[in-house]
Design an enzyme around this catalytic site. Structure first.
Site, PDB file in Angstrom:
ATOM      1  N   HIS A 148      12.891  -0.638 -26.829  1.00 21.43           N
ATOM      2  CA  HIS A 148      13.378  -0.160 -25.538  1.00 21.43           C
ATOM      3  C   HIS A 148      14.896  -0.153 -25.526  1.00 21.43           C
ATOM      4  O   HIS A 148      15.529  -1.124 -25.921  1.00 21.43           O
ATOM      5  CB  HIS A 148      12.875  -1.034 -24.386  1.00 21.43           C
ATOM      6  CG  HIS A 148      13.339  -0.540 -23.044  1.00 21.43           C
ATOM      7  ND1 HIS A 148      12.709   0.477 -22.373  1.00 21.43           N
ATOM      8  CD2 HIS A 148      14.404  -0.882 -22.286  1.00 21.43           C
ATOM      9  CE1 HIS A 148      13.351   0.726 -21.244  1.00 21.43           C
ATOM     10  NE2 HIS A 148      14.393  -0.092 -21.173  1.00 21.43           N
ATOM     11  N   SER A 193      12.449  -5.722 -14.465  1.00 20.98           N
ATOM     12  CA  SER A 193      11.874  -4.378 -14.393  1.00 20.98           C
ATOM     13  C   SER A 193      11.493  -3.881 -15.786  1.00 20.98           C
ATOM     14  O   SER A 193      10.375  -3.403 -16.014  1.00 20.98           O
ATOM     15  CB  SER A 193      12.884  -3.433 -13.745  1.00 20.98           C
ATOM     16  OG  SER A 193      12.400  -2.107 -13.751  1.00 20.98           O
TER      17      SER A 193
END
Lengths: 438, 438
Positions: A90, A191
């Site tokens: 990510h 998140s």
């Protein structure tokens, strides 16, 4: 009857207290069901931005976000009867960051499974799905069964995250976006990690960007974000490592959709810009190590196996890897006004220009122009002469050129060529590596 | 096209900057029209709670709230052909605070006009309109023309504020109530003063409460709130003075609706609890001074003129001043467990008990019980013996007694009677006086 109410939970954070486990569980669940209203959650988010959360609160908040929805499980993945290890990557987002495109098939080419559940772009950083959708026929929406099949057979998949993963985070993110509550390390970390943990990967490599084109402007903030996410991963049993990488200069030589796919294919073919290759190899090395593979990732870029994986991955999702990519009908150029050396190329200016040309969207759900984007022809450290090409701007809607030029007006600095130290102007790309316990 | 957007205004306050005049004007107007959403305003409110506003911002914010609606004008008020000066009073709210009831007719009895636009109670402090509605026939809703007539003829009116005054503040207050953003001196001051300035009074006397039963818990906070409001009044051309008064002990001997009317009538008849009389006279003296009347307010309590004004005021709004007040069907008592001296009577506990008995409402729009309330029989400094009556609780719904008793469980402290210093336990009622320049 609940022992909590929204006002007392908000007031506790407003007054600088740590939220208890049961307060966090309650407020996230009540937000998911609608019992806590948007205006209450946004007040709580602002209190969190200004008061912070400690590591324990962040971990509990992340768990509550995960618990708001489904979890995926890749434990049943098999190839030739053997369990297939999953490794995910990510990036916190940067301009020209197309690394996922060469990286996922490269790592898959070593026998690991790379499930890249990605998003669409909003604002000045592009979305991986928007980029891949410039390939004719390719589709981002893949069902769970199809995903398992593609991972087992091809090893790599880049697709849209289902709406069932961490739905509370999804709603909260939309709210933060309109209430100036995005800029919070606890909220950013939870998140990202709630989605990644819910996705069920066994290992995770994070690329935390720092610089003028990234959310994190200082190396200290970037390190804190990296450490927070690595700790959250470890707590959840996901082997997690983070690289902190520079994002003041945009990555590669292109920002947009089709232009970034093109650049990614160059990398898979063994060429491409040096910084894109360097970062792809650095992240691939971390992913291979996390997946228990002892190999030099440069090998499969050189021998074509990564390209084979790419073609299989694109074809599995309906894309034609041989189809020509769309090109813009309108192009304009910007040239250097003086001789010298490029000392600075601003990622934010380039990102905003690409966005304004149509490569990105201002609101969720808008269509993007796959043809639009910016190509730059000089990077920090490069010598230029007056009149040399600096930028090529592409769009389907030429009325956008003016606003894009404005964004680039101050994006390049050219200084006198003193003859020495020129190569240092590019600066290091990989700034730090963060693992559990660093 | 506007040069502002909600996210950048919220972000400016989040980052600790002062908002510009045009940012404030824009955001309040956009909130009024709905272009700024509730979730954005609540995030901004939380940022204001935690970052504050300077005096200039507060003044501009107040002006913007006033500009969101209508303004009243009492300039045309005449009696016997001469202009009638208006003087208003506002209390920040306390338990047993029925002062408006004797005060308005008392001040009117000296030839001033007292337009008391009031609200209904929410939570542990009662609303003036709820109290007066326990008088058979009395109605709170009065049109603008009727209001002018009553002020010209009777001099005093207590009625509901029209929804056209500072509507943005009204919406913001409802939002703050559910998002833990009430506790902010800038927001409290601008909320009160925007309504009072929009009401068009020439002079204003503020009663700023401090103590366990008030919003302001510390004398410093209460002084800051008083100074802020006095400055806002002066800026708007309203002659404003504030008294800072104690609210750790409830006022008088009753909290509720009909019971507080009854106590107010005792004061108007020349009797009543000492603290209610003291505060009524202190506020009346300030209002008379502000209205240019040189007189001792005690005179018209003693000679019955204040009572005449009261009867005229109640009758003008349809009320029968001679009708018996409603009484509760159910009563319970609480007695002292030991001999000694009352050293503490907690306003918050008493307020919550009255509220739980049905005198107040938990949500806007709920009906209240006019019969419900608490009467206490001893105050700090009073000697009691075990078995002496401490409280009488009244309600129409006896299932509420349990919760009310819980609220009172820790509301009284009785200490050994050492024989000296007993009278000091009550403490001073009026703690400070704040005018422009103090």
């Amino acid at each position: 009857m609940s022992t909590h109410d929204a006002v007392s939970v908000i007031a506790a954070k407003r007054d600088g207290h740590a939220l208890s486990d049961s307060q966090i569980d309650w407020v996230v669940d009540a937000f998911t069901t609608g019992a806590v209203a948007d205006e209450q959650m946004s007040a709580l988010a602002m209190a969190i931005v200004l008061r912070g959360m400690d590591r324990h609160e962040i971990a509990r908040w992340t768990q509550a976000m995960i618990a708001s929805g489904e979890r995926m499980d890749f434990g049943a993945l098999r190839r030739d009867g053997r369990p297939l290890r999953t490794v995910d990557k990510h990036s916190t987002g940067g301009v020209g960051d197309k690394i996922t495109l060469p990286l996922a098939p490269l790592v898959a080419s070593y026998g690991l499974a790379v499930p890249q559940l990605s998003g669409r772009g909003l604002g000045h950083t592009g979305g991986t799905l928007d980029k891949l959708e410039s390939i004719p026929g390719w589709r981002a929406d893949v069902g769970a069964a199809e995903m398992m099949t593609q991972l087992a057979e091809v090893g790599a998949i880049v697709c849209a995250a289902g709406s069932g993963l961490a739905p509370a985070d999804k709603r909260l993110y939309a709210l933060r976006d309109v209430t100036a509550t995005v800029e919070s390390i606890p909220l950013i970390a939870s998140s990202i990690m709630s989605k990644k943990i819910a996705e069920g990967t066994a290992a995770l490599v994070l690329d935390v960007k720092v610089g003028s084109g990234a959310f994190m402007k200082s190396i200290d903030d970037a390190r804190e974000l990296a450490e927070t996410m690595v700790a959250l991963g470890a707590d959840a049993g996901v082997e997690t490592v983070a690289l902190v990488t520079a994002m003041s200069t945009p990555l590669g030589l292109t920002a947009g959709n089709a232009v970034e796919v093109e650049e990614s294919i160059e990398v898979l073919a063994g060429g491409g810009p040096g910084d894109v290759v360097e970062l792809t190899l650095a992240l691939a090395a971390e992913m291979l190590a996390a997946g228990g593979v002892d190999a030099d990732p440069a090998t499969n870029l050189a021998n074509g196996r990564a390209m084979d994986s790419w073609r299989a991955m694109i074809a599995a999702q309906g894309g034609d890897p041989d189809a020509p990519l769309p090109r813009a009908d309108h192009q304009e150029t910007i040239t250097a006004e003086r001789d010298g050396v490029v000392s600075r190329l601003d990622a934010m200016g380039v990102g905003v220009a690409a966005w304004r040309l149509g490569a990105g969207r201002a609101r969720q759900g808008e269509a993007v122009q796959h043809e639009a984007g910016v190509r730059w022809h000089a990077r920090p450290g490069d010598r230029v002469r007056a009149g040399d090409l600096l930028f090529t701007l592409s769009t389907q809607t030429p009325e956008r050129f003016g606003a894009a030029r404005e964004a680039l007006a101050d994006a390049v600095t050219i200084v006198d060529d003193t003859g020495d130290g020129v190569s240092d102007l590019a600066g290091p790309l990989i700034l730090d590596r963060v693992t559990v316990g660093t």
